[in-house]
Design an enzyme around this catalytic site. Structure first.
Site: not given
Ligand code: PAF
Length: 277
Positions: A32, A34, A58
């Site tokens: 939810e 997103h 990341q």
């Molecule tokens: O917040 C996230 O899901 C990630 O850090 C993003 C912004 C999609 C970058 O990979």
């Protein structure tokens, strides 16, 4: 809804979009939180583009990249229902072809909080978000307040690099018991899930102390720590009361402050935050 896997096709599709484009970058396994960003993008723009890409750069080698939850079909059907125009779903080869060697870094803002526990994390985030912005060329882009430091870092990058877009930060979406929605919540065992609302409870305690006039950061942090330590499965990574723009730790809260934390339940690391004032 178009599903696009290559950069060339995404750029070509972007050229055909008329009017403003709202963009929501995600790593999939949508919830939810997103969807609230996708809806906001839909309200404010003619077209909505969502990317689904689990960005390897990341994640540190010790983190959960290979176990990161994925369910493309479920994500696509959720996005279709929200009226998304384009889903950009590139592969690692497409994003980081052999010989890839360029990184984008925001310096000071990425050092404390998440940056101190995950030193390589933000370099990966700013690099992928920058690439996605170059590919999608959005007018407006949507991030969640749950990742407060990420939102600040992206805003700073957009400002410092004169990017022609607006970064919109939307409120954290919570479960009924206050736990902030996160794709990582699925890792919690039933016992850990029961204890996880302690993050929200400690934020509510900070809010309560602040609203009763407490301005000494150490006092607020002390009481939050005591509360969190009562939850036997919770291990504090950090709790912080910092300036809402520079993220420097505060001794005394003058006007406002970002209260933020990372708490581990077993191997699962949960973050949450609240702005006081
Ligand atoms: O917040 C996230 O899901 C990630 O850090 C993003 C912004 C999609 C970058 O990979």
């Amino acid at each position: 809804m178009k599903i696009i896997e290559t950069i060339a096709e995404m750029k070509a599709a972007r050229l055909k979009l008329k009017g403003s484009v709202g963009f929501v970058p995600t790593m999939g396994y949508l919830h939810e939180g997103h969807l609230s960003l996708v809806r906001k993008a839909g309200e404010e723009n003619k077209s909505v583009v969502v990317s689904i890409y689990v960005n390897p750069t990341q994640f540190a080698p010790t983190e959960d990249l290979s176990k990161y939850p994925r369910d493309l079909n479920r994500d696509l059907s959720m996005l279709e229902k929200e009226g998304t125009d384009i889903v950009f779903f590139p592969s690692d080869k497409e994003i980081y072809p052999q010989g890839y060697d360029t990184w984008v870094t925001v310096d000071k803002l990425t050092k404390p909080l998440e940056g101190s526990s995950r030193p390589t994390h933000f370099r990966g985030v700013t690099t992928i978000v920058n690439k996605l912005f170059n590919i999608v060329r959005p007018d407006n882009t949507y991030f969640g307040q749950k990742d407060a430091q990420q939102a600040l870092v992206i805003k700073k990058m957009a400002k410092d690099l004169d990017m022609n877009l607006k970064v919109v930060v939307c409120p954290t979406v919570r479960e009924p018991d206050g736990l902030a929605m996160s794709s990582r919540n699925v890792y919690l065992t039933p016992e850990q899930r029961k204890g996880a609302p302690v993050l929200y409870k400690s934020l509510m305690l900070a809010k309560d102390l602040f609203s009763h006039g407490e301005r000494n950061a150490a006092v607020i942090l002390g009481q939050m720590t005591t509360l969190i330590k009562k939850e036997p499965l919770a291990n504090i990574d950090y709790i912080s009361i910092a300036d809402t723009e520079t993220l420097e730790e505060l001794r005394t809260i003058e006007k406002s402050a970002l209260v933020s934390m990372a708490i581990k339940f077993g191997k699962t690391r949960l973050i949450d935050n609240l702005i006081l004032g």
